[in-house]
Scaffold this motif. Structure first.
Motif, PDB file in Angstrom:
ATOM      1  N   CYS A  79      -5.616   5.154   2.100  1.00 27.13           N
ATOM      2  CA  CYS A  79      -4.308   4.840   1.518  1.00 27.13           C
ATOM      3  C   CYS A  79      -4.421   3.933   0.292  1.00 27.13           C
ATOM      4  CB  CYS A  79      -3.403   4.185   2.561  1.00 27.13           C
ATOM      5  SG  CYS A  79      -2.912   5.292   3.899  1.00 27.13           S
ATOM      6  N   ASN A  81      -7.737   7.251   8.333  1.00 25.38           N
ATOM      7  CA  ASN A  81      -7.305   5.924   7.920  1.00 25.38           C
ATOM      8  C   ASN A  81      -7.851   4.836   8.828  1.00 25.38           C
ATOM      9  OD1 ASN A  81      -5.737   4.298   6.100  1.00 25.38           O
ATOM     10  ND2 ASN A  81      -4.283   3.977   7.761  1.00 25.38           N
ATOM     11  N   CYS A 117       0.530   7.833   6.325  1.00 21.21           N
ATOM     12  CA  CYS A 117      -0.306   8.940   6.780  1.00 21.21           C
ATOM     13  C   CYS A 117       0.532   9.934   7.571  1.00 21.21           C
ATOM     14  CB  CYS A 117      -1.460   8.439   7.639  1.00 21.21           C
ATOM     15  SG  CYS A 117      -2.623   7.397   6.745  1.00 21.21           S
ATOM     16  N   ALA A 145      -5.079  12.638   8.882  1.00 24.46           N
ATOM     17  CA  ALA A 145      -4.898  11.494   7.988  1.00 24.46           C
ATOM     18  C   ALA A 145      -4.908  10.190   8.767  1.00 24.46           C
ATOM     19  CB  ALA A 145      -3.593  11.647   7.214  1.00 24.46           C
ATOM     20  N   LEU A 164      -0.670  12.559   2.838  1.00 21.14           N
ATOM     21  CA  LEU A 164      -0.103  11.282   2.413  1.00 21.14           C
ATOM     22  C   LEU A 164       1.345  11.523   2.008  1.00 21.14           C
ATOM     23  CD1 LEU A 164      -2.909   9.618   0.247  1.00 21.14           C
ATOM     24  CD2 LEU A 164      -1.941   8.733   2.367  1.00 21.14           C
TER      25      LEU A 164
END
Length: 223
Positions: A92, A84, A75, A80, A127
């Protein structure tokens, strides 16, 4: 239409009166009655016989946490990393699905033909590139005979160089074909995306003439 029809059936109205009041009634009835019979027959056939034209399809799926598989953080950026952490987000994760289709008209030479379909990459930079490298490695390991990329590659301009670097890692880019998606068009960077993908050696089949490629000494139309 139903009310006048019920009136005729219950003898509360005659055909001449209905024709005068509803001049379209009988023509509509002549058209719709056979269609209703056909639709009822098809529905009954499906209920009793099933779908004889439906060919079996075997589906297997594997969902992988790429970050856990690579044992490294993937991340990038606060957004992100925060997403996550949300339970069930699967930020992910990637899903690999395999479908085995029975196609009776497929030439015997192409029996067991392996096609890889990849779509909706949406490169944002949230990502890391390693996530997508992992996907390409898995695709290469599966050894597909044709690879189809169906758009939505780029969401952030900074990721434009990723297109060439990542897709050039496909084992046989000359047997990989792409079309752009609606997100790519919205970005207004179609030419840049096209150049980047073409630099990876893959072939554009969007908006142009079809192409015929040879697979197992058999011509295959890509359109």
């Amino acid at each position: 239409w139903i009310r006048p029809l019920l009136a005729v059936i219950s003898e509360r109205a005659d055909g001449a009166a209905l024709e005068h009041q509803f001049p379209w009634f009988w023509s509509y009835t002549i058209v719709m009655a056979p269609l209703g019979v056909i639709a009822s027959g098809v529905w009954l056939w499906r209920k009793i016989i099933g779908y004889p034209w439906h060919h079996p399809c075997q589906v297997t799926a594997e969902r992988i946490n790429v970050q856990a598989a690579l044992k490294k953080p993937l991340c990038r950026g606060a957004k992100a990393k925060l997403l996550n952490l949300v339970p069930g987000n699967e930020y992910c994760h990637v899903s690999f699905e395999q479908q085995a289709l029975a196609l009776p008209r497929l030439p015997k030479a192409l029996a067991g033909l392996k096609l890889a379909h990849l779509s909706d990459f949406h490169f944002t930079g949230q990502l890391a590139e390693e996530f997508y490298d992992y996907v390409i490695e898995r695709v290469n390991a599966w050894q597909p005979e044709l690879v189809l990329l169906t758009g939505d590659f780029l969401d952030h301009d900074d990721c434009l160089p990723w297109l060439t670097r990542i897709f050039a890692k496909l084992t046989e880019p000359q047997k990989t074909f792409f079309v752009l998606g609606n997100h790519d068009v919205k970005k207004g960077r179609q030419r840049e995306i096209h150049r980047a993908l073409s630099a990876a050696g893959i072939v554009d089949v969007g908006g142009g003439p079809w192409r015929i490629v040879t697979v197992r000494n058999t011509p295959v139309l890509i359109a």
